[in-house]
Design an enzyme around this catalytic site. Structure first.
Site, PDB file in Angstrom:
ATOM      1  N   ASP A   1      34.110  37.659  41.061  1.00 46.26           N
ATOM      2  CA  ASP A   1      35.164  38.445  41.355  1.00 46.26           C
ATOM      3  C   ASP A   1      35.884  38.828  39.984  1.00 46.26           C
ATOM      4  OD1 ASP A   1      37.094  39.953  42.772  1.00 46.26           O
ATOM      5  OD2 ASP A   1      38.383  38.168  43.143  1.00 46.26           O
TER       6      ASP A   1
ATOM      7  N   HIS B   1      46.808  46.507  38.976  1.00 40.40           N
ATOM      8  CA  HIS B   1      47.130  45.361  39.700  1.00 40.40           C
ATOM      9  C   HIS B   1      47.327  44.480  38.770  1.00 40.40           C
ATOM     10  CE1 HIS B   1      46.059  42.195  42.620  1.00 40.40           C
ATOM     11  NE2 HIS B   1      45.388  41.648  41.782  1.00 40.40           N
TER      12      HIS B   1
HETATM   13 MN    MN Z   1      39.958  39.705  44.140  1.00 37.92          MN
END
Ligand code: MN
Length: 415
Positions: free
Chosen positions: A126, A133
């Site tokens: 990930d 973000h």
């Molecule tokens: Mn994530």
């Protein structure tokens, strides 16, 4: 291009798409499929009937519960399968259009089938590639003046996640339990998360393996990227804030991740490429890759409550990525880390600069300080039991639509 099969103009699965997936129908073995409009195309049946005979692909590749063997054939063959589909289903080709018997063997109504997990995921990574973000999270968890850590603009940040708990759309899960240490408490306790969150992401799947010690350059990266899926990286924020120091997320992220069932090929998305984010300062040479490396893919998130009332809570876009997939893969392998067919690499939460473009409840409600008002008058800081989170994604340009369908997951109460 148009098809002899009727396809609604707002369908994600236009004749320009032909994604790949795995389906089954009551009591039958799974098989590889594509989709056009609302008709599933059984690729095992097509191969048996000789539609791909020049490609010489073993029937077992199509009568399979995963796409891995198919993907491992290489892009030369898989692109030929996709191009054959475009040819057979285009409206100037009458061969299958007029063959009622073959049509009944190949086509199934989408509403009558079950979609399965498209790939067997060996390894999952990930990333954290949306700068908005990262800025939002840094502002909330650390210091608004130094929201981005000094490494952010130099390294595509990521961590190795859990492959075994990646599930296909429609797989419900129970609210996870774990350790929570409330800020006003000295000691942690064990219990169901009070801060269950979604993360709006897109994941790519690699289609070619490398050997240990081999690196992939940004120029080579696209040869290794088979296709993309929508990815909901479910997160428990209270577990996360307690456990993440010093090694990063663990139980906050490994209880469930949800993916959409159709793998949209990189080739189908080619016409939606847009300029990459301008990177300042300039990145190291092994990460440089001039050109249009981002993709204009509209992304939407909806929450459906227990009574079935749905509300859209986010509308973002994959083009907001600071680090491109090419850069992610080049960075991932620069040290010689080998990759495998079917590995999955999620983008990180994709947030735009505007509050309605934020890709997680953490950001949308600003850590619960601005609760969302639902249509029935109730509020949400995070995700409630029996809520269903639905993510959709599609690219649209000059009336050509290529989409992902959706990934939809219901949260059941803790057990
Ligand atoms: Mn994530």
């Amino acid at each position: 291009m148009k098809s002899w099969l009727s396809v609604s103009p707002d369908s994600d699965f236009s004749i320009y798409n032909f994604p790949f997936g795995v389906y089954c129908i009551a009591n039958q073995e799974p098989a590889l499929a594509s989709i056009l409009g609302n008709q599933i195309i059984d690729l095992a049946a097509m191969n048996k009937l000789g539609y791909f005979k020049e490609l010489n692909i073993s029937q077992s590749v199509f009568e399979n519960k995963y796409l891995n063997d198919f993907i491992a054939l290489g892009k030369e063959k898989t692109n030929k399968v996709r191009n054959t589909l475009i040819e057979i289903f285009s409206n100037n080709n009458a061969e299958l259009a007029l063959n009622e018997k073959n049509k009944s063997l190949i086509l199934k109504d989408y509403s009558t089938v079950t979609m399965l997990m498209p790939v067997k995921v060996g390894n999952y990574t990930d990333f954290y590639s949306s700068i908005q973000h990262a800025t939002n999270v840094g502002t909330m968890f650390r210091d608004p003046k130094n929201a981005l850590l000094p490494n952010y603009r130099h390294i595509p940040i990521g961590y190795h996640g859990r492959a075994s708990s990646i599930t296909v759309s429609g797989t419900d899960f129970h609210r996870p339990k774990g350790q929570i240490k409330p800020p006003d408490s000295e000691q942690p306790y064990m219990g169901p998360t009070q801060q269950l969150d979604f993360e709006l992401e897109i994941a790519f799947i690699t289609g070619k393996s490398t050997t240990l010690g081999q690196s992939i350059t940004t120029q080579q990266a696209n040869d290794y990227i088979f296709g993309l899926v929508l990815f909901n990286d479910w997160s428990a924020r209270d577990f996360q804030s307690w456990e993440y120091v010093p090694l990063g997320p663990f139980l906050a992220k490994n209880f469930c991740s949800s993916v959409s069932p159709w793998v949209v090929t990189l080739e189908a998305l080619e016409q939606f490429r847009v300029a990459s984010e301008k990177q300042v300062p300039e990145v190291l040479p092994y990460l440089q890759c001039p050109g249009n490396n981002n993709y204009d893919i509209n992304l939407e998130v909806f929450i459906r409550d227990e009574k079935g009332t749905e509300m859209q809570v986010s509308s973002s876009n994959f083009k907001y990525m600071y680090w491109s997939m090419k850069q992610q893969l080049a960075h991932h392998t620069v040290n010689g880390c080998n990759i495998e067919v079917g590995d999955m690499y999620a983008s990180g939460t994709i947030s735009g600069s505007q509050p309605h473009e934020y890709g997680s409840m953490l950001e949308i409600t600003w850590r619960g300080t601005k609760p969302l008002q639902m249509p029935d008058g109730s509020t949400r800081k995070f995700i409630n039991d029996n809520d269903t989170v639905i993510m959709k994604g599609y690219a649209l340009k000059d009336n050509v639509r290529v989409g992902f369908g959706k990934v939809m997951t219901k949260v059941l109460p803790a057990i």
